[in-house]
Design a protein around this motif. Sequence first.
Motif: not given
Length: 287
Positions: A149, A177-180, A182-183, A186, A205-207, A285
């Motif tokens: 991700r 970007y990494c899951p950590e 999230k939010g 961008d 930001s998003t995967e 997304n």
Amino acid sequence: MPSIPSIRTSIENQSALIRDEHARKGKFLRDARNRLCAYSGGFTVVYPYVSNNEKWAFRCWHASMGNVRTRFEIISKVMQSSKANYLSEFIYVNEGIVINGHVYPITRMKWVDGITIKDYICTNKSSKAKLTRLAENFLKMVQDMHHRRFAHGDLQHGNIIVNDKGDLFLIDYDSFYCPELKGAADIIQGLPDYQHPSRKLNKLSTEKLDYFSELIIYLSILGISEKPSLVDKYRVVDSEHLLFTANDFKNLKQSAIYRDLLNLSNTIDKLLSVLIDYLKETNLNNL
């Protein structure tokens, strides 16, 4: 933010003004006129140096990206723990350099020797075997990033290095970007010729930041492997894109590159269909 000349002045006085011990003890590279070697981008300037026979990139911000401390501490930690072979060792140092009496953060990254993926493609345009292997390696890297991700956030030719073995490496992690994260905002839109038209409207930001760019790059590699003359037709060598431009995304089926790629192979035709579907979306997304 400090100017590039003021950053250079501090590095010239590295023993007194560089606080990152690793870089302070290193030897910064110079050109034939004894000037510090430097590579500047939109947000940072990079100075290569050597420490313990290893080459590193010393990166300083000359344009604001907001509060970078938390973001880059997370990125540094995630990269060190992931051990992904396409990511270089990356370390954030909050108190890295003193410039005009103020302390600023820096990042340092182990240097990657090689050429950009665009230069590699153009150099080897007549070798279907090398380009096929490059496409396979690119796909494996992308699949691993999806599994983790991860997203680079600014996937384009200048940020993908290929070594003499054909291995790929990503550089410049400002938009990573990494899951950590999230939010997180961008903050970088990337080069328009690699980005979905809706990227400029994206807020977080998003995967999936790279999904469109990955498709554009993968299609370009496969297209040139089937038809090397496309490199010259689209003047890839001297451009800031591969085969597609942002203008093509406005009406893909009417573009010259669409017509040139269509029917080259079943795989390319399927990927063109995916690209058409991607361009119908207005939310990254949903890719």
